[in-house]
Design a protein around this motif. Structure first.
Motif, short mmCIF file in Angstrom:
data_model
loop_
_atom_site.label_atom_id
_atom_site.label_comp_id
_atom_site.label_asym_id
_atom_site.label_seq_id
_atom_site.Cartn_x
_atom_site.Cartn_y
_atom_site.Cartn_z
N ASN A 102 -37.95 -24.77 -37.91
CA ASN A 102 -38.75 -25.68 -37.21
C ASN A 102 -38.34 -27.05 -37.58
N GLU A 103 -37.95 -27.58 -38.69
CA GLU A 103 -37.34 -28.78 -38.87
C GLU A 103 -36.17 -29.33 -37.96
N TRP A 104 -35.20 -28.14 -38.07
CA TRP A 104 -34.31 -28.16 -37.20
C TRP A 104 -34.39 -28.40 -35.67
N ARG A 105 -35.52 -27.86 -35.21
CA ARG A 105 -35.95 -27.94 -33.89
C ARG A 105 -36.55 -29.04 -33.40
N ASP A 106 -37.03 -30.06 -34.53
CA ASP A 106 -37.69 -31.16 -34.18
C ASP A 106 -36.99 -32.08 -34.96
N LEU A 108 -31.11 -27.56 -33.75
CA LEU A 108 -30.38 -26.25 -33.75
C LEU A 108 -29.98 -25.60 -32.26
N GLY A 109 -30.92 -25.91 -31.22
CA GLY A 109 -30.59 -25.32 -29.92
C GLY A 109 -29.48 -26.21 -29.22
N LEU A 110 -29.33 -27.45 -29.59
CA LEU A 110 -28.15 -28.04 -29.07
C LEU A 110 -26.96 -27.83 -29.94
N MET A 111 -27.00 -27.53 -30.99
CA MET A 111 -25.63 -27.03 -31.69
C MET A 111 -25.27 -25.57 -31.12
N TYR A 112 -26.03 -24.57 -30.94
CA TYR A 112 -25.67 -23.34 -30.24
C TYR A 112 -25.28 -23.46 -28.67
N SER A 113 -25.70 -24.51 -27.96
CA SER A 113 -25.44 -24.73 -26.61
C SER A 113 -24.16 -25.42 -26.55
N ASP A 114 -23.64 -26.27 -27.51
CA ASP A 114 -22.15 -26.89 -27.54
C ASP A 114 -21.69 -27.25 -28.80
N MET A 115 -21.24 -26.08 -29.49
CA MET A 115 -20.79 -26.32 -30.84
C MET A 115 -19.93 -27.53 -31.00
N ASN A 116 -19.03 -27.68 -30.01
CA ASN A 116 -17.97 -28.78 -30.27
C ASN A 116 -18.70 -29.99 -30.47
#
Length: 230
Positions: A52-56, A63-71
């Motif tokens: 939850n901390e990584w999500r906000d 967390l979502g940004l990392m999985y959407s574009d790891m580069n």
């Protein structure tokens, strides 16, 4: 059958801090279930991964940004993960009766598993990689981040891929099987290197939850530092 692997002679100074146990494993290996198993012990303080901390992060779902574009997002994500794990790992226990501190993954995991994998897969440019190494090296030099035991829930990538799809976390919907294979290989390389620094208890987590819990019950005394109470 669980395997105890002695890695070094690094010892915890008695009375200095709680016995530190890191629960390690791939996505979907059962880490949260393992931690929940030990919540029944009053002398154990448990910490699941701070999702939850990584999500906000000030309104950003890192967390979502990392999985959407790891580069693009791997560097800030790993930087923040290191900070959040560091706070969990080094913070004092919630009360003086805590003798065991257990957490889902560790600062060491970030450094030797996920950061190394990100560099191999070119998700990190070399200046970013070197920055994360310097951050870890400074942390290790100036703070006590040592572990006393690692419980490694060893799984096959296909097994955890199926579990991941079944539990349906939104951020994990874009995670391919190849990435889980990379994480698995990174764990194997880490635990076969000289960078572990403590004992590793390996449990076959491809088995059913009931079987894994039986193994945890069998090794509870060891997992809790050889001195636990209900």
């Amino acid at each position: 059958m669980p395997i105890m692997k002695p890695v070094s002679n690094v010892a915890r100074v008695a009375g200095r801090r709680p016995f530190r146990v890191s629960i390690e494993g791939n996505i979907g290996s059962g880490k949260s279930t393992c931690i929940k198993f030990f919540e029944k012990y009053q002398n154990v303080e448990t910490h699941t991964e701070p999702l939850n901390e990584w999500r906000d992060v000030s309104g950003h779902n890192l967390l979502g940004l990392m999985y959407s574009d790891m580069n693009k997002w791997m560097f800030p994500f790993q930087h923040y993960v290191h900070l959040s794990r560091l706070k969990i790992q080094t913070s004092p226990p919630s009360n003086p009766n805590i003798t065991v501190k257990m957490f889902e993954r560790s600062v060491q995991n970030s450094r030797f598993c996920f950061v190394e994998n990100a560099k191999r897969q070119n998700f990190l440019e070399d200046p970013e990689y070197q920055t994360l190494l310097a951050w870890y090296d400074y942390t290790e030099k100036c703070l006590d981040i040592s572990l006393d035991l690692i419980v490694y829930l060893r799984t096959s990538p296909q097994v955890v891929f199926d579990r991941m799809l079944k539990r349906g976390r939104a951020e994990e919907s874009e995670v391919p099987l190849d990435y889980l294979q990379q994480v698995h290989e990174s764990y194997e390389m880490w635990f076969n290197s000289q960078d572990v620094g403590c004992e590793v208890l390996t449990i076959d987590a491809d088995k059913s939850i009931a079987c894994v819990k039986d193994d945890l019950e069998r090794y509870t005394y060891k997992v809790l530092g050889g001195n636990h109470t209900n």
